[in-house]
Design a protein around this motif. Structure first.
Motif, PDB file in Angstrom:
ATOM      1  N   LEU A 200       0.854  -1.184   0.000  1.00  0.00           N
ATOM      2  CA  LEU A 200       0.000   0.000   0.000  1.00  0.00           C
ATOM      3  C   LEU A 200       0.888   1.230   0.000  1.00  0.00           C
ATOM      4  CD1 LEU A 200      -2.695   1.475   0.187  1.00  0.00           C
ATOM      5  CD2 LEU A 200      -2.626   1.151   2.669  1.00  0.00           C
ATOM      6  N   ASN A 201       0.751   2.037  -1.033  1.00  0.00           N
ATOM      7  CA  ASN A 201       1.540   3.268  -1.163  1.00  0.00           C
ATOM      8  C   ASN A 201       3.038   2.994  -1.003  1.00  0.00           C
ATOM      9  OD1 ASN A 201      -0.834   4.810  -1.510  1.00  0.00           O
ATOM     10  ND2 ASN A 201      -1.129   4.900   0.700  1.00  0.00           N
ATOM     11  N   GLY A 202       3.476   1.880  -1.609  1.00  0.00           N
ATOM     12  CA  GLY A 202       4.894   1.549  -1.615  1.00  0.00           C
ATOM     13  C   GLY A 202       5.391   0.818  -0.389  1.00  0.00           C
ATOM     14  N   VAL A 203       4.511   0.472   0.561  1.00  0.00           N
ATOM     15  CA  VAL A 203       4.912  -0.171   1.806  1.00  0.00           C
ATOM     16  C   VAL A 203       4.295  -1.568   1.885  1.00  0.00           C
ATOM     17  CG1 VAL A 203       4.752  -0.067   4.328  1.00  0.00           C
ATOM     18  CG2 VAL A 203       5.119   2.016   3.024  1.00  0.00           C
ATOM     19  N   THR A 204       5.101  -2.553   2.260  1.00  0.00           N
ATOM     20  CA  THR A 204       4.576  -3.900   2.474  1.00  0.00           C
ATOM     21  C   THR A 204       3.720  -3.911   3.736  1.00  0.00           C
ATOM     22  OG1 THR A 204       6.462  -4.958   1.398  1.00  0.00           O
ATOM     23  CG2 THR A 204       5.175  -6.307   2.929  1.00  0.00           C
ATOM     24  N   ILE A 205       2.435  -4.252   3.573  1.00  0.00           N
ATOM     25  CA  ILE A 205       1.532  -4.277   4.730  1.00  0.00           C
ATOM     26  C   ILE A 205       1.043  -5.688   5.050  1.00  0.00           C
ATOM     27  CG2 ILE A 205       0.792  -1.885   4.479  1.00  0.00           C
ATOM     28  CD1 ILE A 205      -1.801  -2.998   3.191  1.00  0.00           C
ATOM     29  N   GLN A 206       1.124  -6.612   4.082  1.00  0.00           N
ATOM     30  CA  GLN A 206       0.798  -8.019   4.319  1.00  0.00           C
ATOM     31  C   GLN A 206       1.801  -8.856   3.527  1.00  0.00           C
ATOM     32  OE1 GLN A 206      -1.502  -8.856   6.453  1.00  0.00           O
ATOM     33  NE2 GLN A 206      -2.997  -7.194   6.492  1.00  0.00           N
ATOM     34  N   GLU A 207       2.195 -10.007   4.091  1.00  0.00           N
ATOM     35  CA  GLU A 207       3.181 -10.833   3.417  1.00  0.00           C
ATOM     36  C   GLU A 207       3.047 -12.283   3.866  1.00  0.00           C
ATOM     37  OE1 GLU A 207       7.826 -10.140   2.188  1.00  0.00           O
ATOM     38  OE2 GLU A 207       7.196  -9.574   4.192  1.00  0.00           O
ATOM     39  N   GLU A 208       2.924 -13.176   2.886  1.00  0.00           N
ATOM     40  CA  GLU A 208       2.841 -14.606   3.170  1.00  0.00           C
ATOM     41  C   GLU A 208       1.731 -14.915   4.176  1.00  0.00           C
ATOM     42  OE1 GLU A 208       5.162 -17.840   2.234  1.00  0.00           O
ATOM     43  OE2 GLU A 208       4.077 -16.552   0.863  1.00  0.00           O
ATOM     44  N   VAL A 209       0.560 -14.343   3.946  1.00  0.00           N
ATOM     45  CA  VAL A 209      -0.588 -14.573   4.824  1.00  0.00           C
ATOM     46  C   VAL A 209      -1.401 -15.741   4.280  1.00  0.00           C
ATOM     47  CG1 VAL A 209      -2.713 -13.602   5.769  1.00  0.00           C
ATOM     48  CG2 VAL A 209      -0.685 -12.161   5.525  1.00  0.00           C
ATOM     49  N   GLU A 210      -1.517 -16.780   5.062  1.00  0.00           N
ATOM     50  CA  GLU A 210      -2.304 -17.940   4.655  1.00  0.00           C
ATOM     51  C   GLU A 210      -3.771 -17.688   4.981  1.00  0.00           C
ATOM     52  OE1 GLU A 210      -2.032 -22.827   4.862  1.00  0.00           O
ATOM     53  OE2 GLU A 210      -0.707 -21.573   6.087  1.00  0.00           O
ATOM     54  N   LEU A 211      -4.636 -17.939   3.984  1.00  0.00           N
ATOM     55  CA  LEU A 211      -6.065 -17.706   4.130  1.00  0.00           C
ATOM     56  C   LEU A 211      -6.737 -19.067   4.288  1.00  0.00           C
ATOM     57  CD1 LEU A 211      -6.339 -15.089   1.248  1.00  0.00           C
ATOM     58  CD2 LEU A 211      -6.146 -14.623   3.701  1.00  0.00           C
ATOM     59  N   PHE A 212      -7.133 -19.381   5.498  1.00  0.00           N
ATOM     60  CA  PHE A 212      -7.625 -20.726   5.805  1.00  0.00           C
ATOM     61  C   PHE A 212      -9.047 -20.956   5.305  1.00  0.00           C
ATOM     62  CE2 PHE A 212      -4.218 -19.838   8.747  1.00  0.00           C
ATOM     63  CZ  PHE A 212      -3.489 -21.017   8.736  1.00  0.00           C
ATOM     64  N   GLY A 213      -9.724 -19.884   4.946  1.00  0.00           N
ATOM     65  CA  GLY A 213     -11.074 -19.996   4.430  1.00  0.00           C
ATOM     66  C   GLY A 213     -11.612 -18.624   4.089  1.00  0.00           C
ATOM     67  N   PRO A 214     -12.803 -18.552   3.493  1.00  0.00           N
ATOM     68  CA  PRO A 214     -13.388 -17.264   3.122  1.00  0.00           C
ATOM     69  C   PRO A 214     -13.581 -16.353   4.326  1.00  0.00           C
ATOM     70  CG  PRO A 214     -14.522 -19.056   2.011  1.00  0.00           C
ATOM     71  CD  PRO A 214     -13.620 -19.686   3.032  1.00  0.00           C
ATOM     72  N   THR A 215     -13.416 -15.060   4.106  1.00  0.00           N
ATOM     73  CA  THR A 215     -13.628 -14.074   5.158  1.00  0.00           C
ATOM     74  C   THR A 215     -15.122 -13.719   5.245  1.00  0.00           C
ATOM     75  OG1 THR A 215     -13.158 -12.259   3.618  1.00  0.00           O
ATOM     76  CG2 THR A 215     -11.308 -13.132   4.887  1.00  0.00           C
ATOM     77  N   ARG A 216     -15.458 -12.963   6.265  1.00  0.00           N
ATOM     78  CA  ARG A 216     -16.869 -12.603   6.471  1.00  0.00           C
ATOM     79  C   ARG A 216     -17.404 -11.830   5.263  1.00  0.00           C
ATOM     80  NH1 ARG A 216     -19.507  -9.188  11.571  1.00  0.00           N
ATOM     81  NH2 ARG A 216     -21.662  -9.886  11.219  1.00  0.00           N
ATOM     82  N   GLY A 217     -18.622 -12.161   4.834  1.00  0.00           N
ATOM     83  CA  GLY A 217     -19.244 -11.459   3.719  1.00  0.00           C
ATOM     84  C   GLY A 217     -18.897 -12.029   2.359  1.00  0.00           C
ATOM     85  N   ALA A 218     -18.240 -13.190   2.315  1.00  0.00           N
ATOM     86  CA  ALA A 218     -17.878 -13.804   1.035  1.00  0.00           C
ATOM     87  C   ALA A 218     -19.119 -14.158   0.225  1.00  0.00           C
ATOM     88  CB  ALA A 218     -17.039 -15.049   1.287  1.00  0.00           C
ATOM     89  N   ILE A 219     -18.960 -14.265  -1.092  1.00  0.00           N
ATOM     90  CA  ILE A 219     -20.098 -14.651  -1.941  1.00  0.00           C
ATOM     91  C   ILE A 219     -20.522 -16.079  -1.655  1.00  0.00           C
ATOM     92  CG2 ILE A 219     -19.619 -13.034  -3.812  1.00  0.00           C
ATOM     93  CD1 ILE A 219     -18.310 -15.333  -5.332  1.00  0.00           C
ATOM     94  N   SER A 220     -19.591 -16.881  -1.116  1.00  0.00           N
ATOM     95  CA  SER A 220     -19.897 -18.261  -0.737  1.00  0.00           C
ATOM     96  C   SER A 220     -18.832 -18.732   0.234  1.00  0.00           C
ATOM     97  CB  SER A 220     -19.922 -19.155  -1.982  1.00  0.00           C
ATOM     98  OG  SER A 220     -20.088 -20.512  -1.616  1.00  0.00           O
ATOM     99  N   ASN A 221     -19.186 -19.631   1.115  1.00  0.00           N
ATOM    100  CA  ASN A 221     -18.221 -20.160   2.072  1.00  0.00           C
ATOM    101  C   ASN A 221     -17.495 -21.392   1.549  1.00  0.00           C
ATOM    102  OD1 ASN A 221     -18.361 -18.304   4.201  1.00  0.00           O
ATOM    103  ND2 ASN A 221     -20.272 -19.223   4.942  1.00  0.00           N
ATOM    104  N   ASP A 222     -17.848 -21.838   0.331  1.00  0.00           N
ATOM    105  CA  ASP A 222     -17.039 -22.885  -0.268  1.00  0.00           C
ATOM    106  C   ASP A 222     -15.844 -22.231  -0.956  1.00  0.00           C
ATOM    107  OD1 ASP A 222     -18.188 -21.648  -2.412  1.00  0.00           O
ATOM    108  OD2 ASP A 222     -18.860 -23.488  -3.404  1.00  0.00           O
ATOM    109  N   GLU A 223     -14.872 -23.027  -1.351  1.00  0.00           N
ATOM    110  CA  GLU A 223     -13.683 -22.507  -2.012  1.00  0.00           C
ATOM    111  C   GLU A 223     -13.526 -23.177  -3.366  1.00  0.00           C
ATOM    112  OE1 GLU A 223     -10.317 -21.208   0.868  1.00  0.00           O
ATOM    113  OE2 GLU A 223     -11.165 -23.050   1.726  1.00  0.00           O
ATOM    114  N   LYS A 224     -13.071 -22.409  -4.353  1.00  0.00           N
ATOM    115  CA  LYS A 224     -12.947 -22.872  -5.725  1.00  0.00           C
ATOM    116  C   LYS A 224     -11.564 -22.519  -6.263  1.00  0.00           C
ATOM    117  CE  LYS A 224     -17.394 -24.057  -6.076  1.00  0.00           C
ATOM    118  NZ  LYS A 224     -17.845 -25.451  -6.284  1.00  0.00           N
ATOM    119  N   ALA A 225     -11.257 -23.115  -7.399  1.00  0.00           N
ATOM    120  CA  ALA A 225      -9.991 -22.780  -8.068  1.00  0.00           C
ATOM    121  C   ALA A 225     -10.044 -21.387  -8.673  1.00  0.00           C
ATOM    122  CB  ALA A 225      -9.683 -23.812  -9.148  1.00  0.00           C
ATOM    123  N   THR A 226     -11.248 -20.922  -9.029  1.00  0.00           N
ATOM    124  CA  THR A 226     -11.411 -19.592  -9.609  1.00  0.00           C
ATOM    125  C   THR A 226     -12.635 -18.920  -9.015  1.00  0.00           C
ATOM    126  OG1 THR A 226     -12.812 -20.306 -11.454  1.00  0.00           O
ATOM    127  CG2 THR A 226     -10.417 -20.408 -11.793  1.00  0.00           C
TER     128      THR A 226
END
Length: 614
Positions: A200-226
């Motif tokens: 963000l604005n040239g600064v690393t704010i997140q790095e190598e963050v593993e996403l174990f599942g969809p976050t709140r408000g996702a279009i679906s709680n299942d996970e897909k390749a696309t």
């Protein structure tokens, strides 16, 4: 939790899994494309709160409101009481993705970007706050489980590393490198999605963050390749432009049949191999991973690899090689795409699909260095990846300066363009807004938000006397005096202090440890008082002159473009920051154009005060 740091080789170049991205079965953009914003045809059933505009701005005082001009090029969401906001989904779906764009927040607004419609990176107006949570600007929003106890329903959210955001109405630049979840042939998830890097604005704010599942408000709680890219629209006013999407769905090229030869000695150029027997040779083995060591103890040597590169997708490929303590050369398909070059180099080649000859040389010429070789490859639909061993950077405990005591630190400061400020004073604040002042010119040279200073270069080993700003930086160009005496209103601003009788007189600290800088110029005594505005929203600068010489002018700001947006209020350099005139002493400011640039200048009549809002 995200890892604390990542090797400098890892902007989307991971040495781990060599699984190819799964093929995208839904409609996709070309592998790298800028989203057209002449209309809303790139999106599914856009709601009435979304439209395109030619220009956009925001008020610093009125919440959740953007002002726009008709046209195209900017995507705008402006929900109102009558027009309910809706989320906006792209027509295409994506897997692995690099996303780069500019965005602008309205005052108090809240939005977000959902990768694959499922994993949200939060966008929010946090101007004037120092708190960092998963709901902050640049945070990874929480997952949610209603079955958990109160106070624990939200979990696995990640705050941004720094508060690198800017004021409402200013453009902010965002880069996201996303890796989609992986699935086996039976559809079972075998690897979680990841945010490889977020800047963000040239600064690393997140790095190598593993996403174990969809976050709140996702279009679906299942996970897909696309899944579709999704812009949140049901919360607040927000604008986007320059949306560039790079997709990675093609298989990586691979090396096979590697053999190596090692020649002892110092080689500045490629030798004739017929008359030079190798000290060691052999097949690389089943891994076919390039390495620089091979149990070789020589301090100077030449390592030659030959083999085959299996190219699965035709097109242009980039080879980026790093060879600390030596030089390297690459030939692909019998083309020398990277000549013998010290330390590092970059070359490209257009390659057909199939098997092509590959040759790499690594000449370690410096006997004091440790052998190291890194080669990264990128191509059409192939994210840059590491095909060699990883170079592990030396672990150094950083020397970071804390801002709790409101530090005022003298050091060298290096600016873009190879310019070093040798008499720099950096002033830190707990509000997380900081600046650097050049005592030799009486000029502010940089302003930044986030962390304060990394003083490691100053103190590590011998040190070079310099320190580095940690956060999101705005540079004000090559330093020159703020005060000058000009022959005419259109005369060029002076480039240095020659002929001005400039004499620095140091600085004085007030009860809050904020400095007032003192100097003489043209025989006049100048007091330059700089104060952090409440909650770190910007700087207020008050310039007082005694024994003022005739014809003195003050240049408050210089840039490519300065536009007046209200009485005494200006936007600079394509909405990079605001300038607000607070006190002019009756003098009339003027925006003038000189040498293709613009300057906001004002006659010096005792005192002038202005604020930089950032």
């Amino acid at each position: 939790m995200p890892k604390p740091r990542l090797s400098r080789l890892k902007w989307g170049a991971l040495a781990g899994s060599f699984l190819a991205c799964l093929a995208v079965t839904s409609p996709v953009l070309s592998q790298s494309n800028q989203l057209p914003l002449t209309d809303l045809s790139s999106f599914q059933n856009p709601g009435k709160s979304w439209f395109v505009a030619a220009n956009v701005g925001a008020s610093l005082s009125e919440a959740n409101k953007l002002t726009t001009n008709a046209g195209g090029g900017i995507l705008v969401n402006q929900p109102t009481r009558k027009i309910k906001g809706q989320d906006l989904l792209t027509n295409f779906e994506h897997g692995d993705l690099d996303l780069e764009l500019d965005y602008m927040m309205a005052k108090g607004s809240n939005s977000g970007i959902y990768l694959q419609g499922r994993y949200e990176l939060q966008l929010a107006d946090n101007w004037g706050t120092t708190e960092r949570t998963a709901a902050s600007n640049g945070g990874v929003y929480e997952r949610w489980d209603e079955s958990r106890p109160e106070g624990q329903k939200g979990y696995q959210g990640y705050a941004p590393r720094q508060n690198a955001g800017r004021a409402p109405g200013l453009w902010q630049h965002l880069k996201i490198s996303f890796q989609a979840p992986r699935f086996d042939a039976a559809g079972k998830k075998i690897e979680n999605a990841k945010l490889l890097l977020v800047e963000l604005n040239g600064v690393t704010i997140q790095e190598e963050v593993e996403l174990f599942g969809p976050t709140r408000g996702a279009i679906s709680n299942d996970e897909k390749a696309t899944g579709p890219l999704r812009f949140q629209g049901d919360h607040g006013a927000v604008a986007f432009r320059n949306i560039k999407v790079s997709q990675y769905s093609k298989p990586r090229p691979e090396l096979k049949g590697l053999t190596y030869h090692i020649y002892k000695g110092k080689f500045q150029k490629e030798p004739k191999y017929d008359s030079l027997p190798p000290e060691a040779e052999g097949p690389q083995g089943p891994s076919n991973i390039l390495t620089s060591t091979l149990n070789n103890d020589a301090k100077q040597f030449l390592l030659r690899y030959t083999g085959t590169l299996v190219v699965k997708e035709p097109g242009e490929y980039t080879f980026n090689m790093d060879t600390p303590a030596g030089a390297g050369l690459i030939r692909v398909n019998k083309q020398e795409i990277l000549p013998m070059k010290t330390w590092n180099g970059r070359g490209t080649a257009v390659l057909p699909a199939g098997e092509v000859p590959f040759e790499l040389l690594y000449s370690k010429t410096m006997d004091w260095g440790r052998p190291a070789l890194a080669l990264k490859i990128a191509g059409p639909g192939v994210r840059e990846f590491l095909i060699t061993e990883e170079i592990l950077s030396e672990e150094i405990n950083p020397i970071l300066v804390d801002v709790k005591e409101r530090p005022v630190l003298r050091s060298f400061i290096d600016l873009p363009g190879n310019h070093r400020v040798t008499h720099a004073v950096s002033v830190g604040s707990p509000t997380q807004l900081h600046y650097t002042y050049d005592l030799d010119k009486g000029a502010i040279v940089q302003l930044w938000r986030g962390g304060f200073l990394d003083a490691t270069p100053m103190w590590h080993e011998r040190g070079d006397g310099s320190s580095k700003a940690i956060g999101s930086i705005h540079y004000f160009g090559k330093p020159t005096t703020m005060v000058a005496r000009l022959a005419s209103d259109q005369a060029a601003w002076i480039s240095d202090t020659t002929g001005t009788s400039f004499r620095p007189k140091g600085y004085q600290l007030d009860q809050n440890s904020e400095p007032t800088f003192l100097y003489q110029i043209y025989g006049a005594n100048v007091q330059d008082a700089i104060r952090i505005i409440e909650n770190g929203k910007g700087l207020r600068r008050e310039l007082s002159v005694q024994n003022s010489a005739a014809g003195l002018m003050a240049r408050l700001v210089e840039g490519a473009k300065i536009e007046e947006i209200g009485k005494g209020m200006y936007l600079v350099d394509d909405k990079a920051y605001y300038v607000r005139l607070d006190e002019t002493g009756g003098a009339k400011p003027m925006v003038r154009s000189v040498g293709g640039r613009q300057e906001l200048v004002i006659p010096m009549q005792g005192k002038v005060a202005y604020s930089i809002l950032y």
